[in-house]
Write an enzyme that holds these catalytic residues in place. Sequence first.
Site, mmCIF file in Angstrom:
data_model
loop_
_atom_site.group_PDB
_atom_site.id
_atom_site.type_symbol
_atom_site.label_atom_id
_atom_site.label_comp_id
_atom_site.label_asym_id
_atom_site.label_seq_id
_atom_site.Cartn_x
_atom_site.Cartn_y
_atom_site.Cartn_z
ATOM 1 N N GLU A 204 68.179 43.029 1.725
ATOM 2 C CA GLU A 204 67.435 42.504 2.856
ATOM 3 C C GLU A 204 66.651 43.618 3.541
ATOM 4 O OE1 GLU A 204 70.363 40.593 5.366
ATOM 5 O OE2 GLU A 204 71.433 39.802 3.624
ATOM 6 N N GLU A 315 66.548 34.720 11.371
ATOM 7 C CA GLU A 315 67.978 34.447 11.524
ATOM 8 C C GLU A 315 68.414 34.942 12.898
ATOM 9 O OE1 GLU A 315 72.292 35.897 9.632
ATOM 10 O OE2 GLU A 315 70.414 36.524 8.705
#
Length: 400
Positions: A204, A315
């Site tokens: 990520e 997120e």
Amino acid sequence: MSSKSSIRLTFVGTLFFFVFVTESVRINVTETRLNRVKLHLKKINKPSVKTIQSPDGDIIDCVHSHLQPAFDHPKLRGQRPLEPPLERPKGYNSSDERFETIQLWAELNEFCPEGTIPIRRTSEHDVLRANSIRRFGRKIRGVRHDTMSGGHEHAVAFVNGDQYYGAKASMNVWTPEVTDPNEFSLSQLWVTSGSFGNDLNTIEAGWQVSPELYGDGYPRFFTYWTTDAYQATGCYNLLCSGFVQTNSRIAIGAAISPRSSYNGQQFDIGVMIWKDPKHGHWWLQLGHGVLIGYWPSFLFTHLQKEASMIQFGGEIVNSRSRGYHTNTQMGSGHFADEGFGKAAYFRNLQVVDWDNSLLPLTNMHLLADHPNCYDIKAGKNNVWGNYIYYGGPGRNAGCQ
């Protein structure tokens, strides 16, 4: 002395002894934890040849590249960073990336010497904000991208059902409000393989606001990886052995400046992650062709071969600390329908295929765990290719 006086003195003495012992235990526990914190800091804060004081209070250490935390790993010990791959994925063109990334510490025009890398120094306060030393620098276990879990909520675009060897996109940078210290708000690319249960492999990169990790509300460039669904492996940035940094001018975990403003100028960063066909390592690039470093392939199980899913989006963590949804924002804090200049976006969404070629997305799916809190919409045009707008304000009349 009367029996009542004797009982009273005995009670007072016992109480005093109890308080004394309890306080002593508390002090010893605190001292023990502080000693553990200091040992941990000694492990991750490597000796530097130069230090730079950032305007935001960060201390940047210039560390010899072969002494960075990655080389504490048994499989890397005694080695040096690899040379960058000679070729980028086919079809790569930096001309669509309009803005340079600027980090606050670099505004002083003072950089690390050749052969060193800049590392944001971790402080005692950074570690003490975490629930435990073991969990410091790690995401909370239980993160899933197919449903809400552990307070994590997403608004993402994703592709799956094929073999992927990387991804690329540009995302604009904001300063979302994060209500509670143990919450975060981030925007990133996910390169994943495996199941969401116990063997998820994920790489990520993007930007995040995390008061617990950094102690402030600045958006910061970050990386993450895990090979067991966030259980025991992996970490943010360079807080464990794993990611090998090769760049001497970008500090992972440092604040990004400038940022986008509502109805004002928009600033974005380009992020590309791809698997080098020659050695199999996963490389990270930021902005105009700036290579940051790589994740060695041996860190992973499934990702030693390829990824099975690519995701782009936001997120947050919603702790419900007051019994209802918090006001933690995603992206700009505004819904996708508000569009350019108001909502957060990703543009030029692409994936890398088996032939090391960048391709536009096909069969893209959208997922918003709680669309009344954070939503997402997609589009396509000749300038931005595949793009998404996403985000939201968190708690509102429809988000309780």
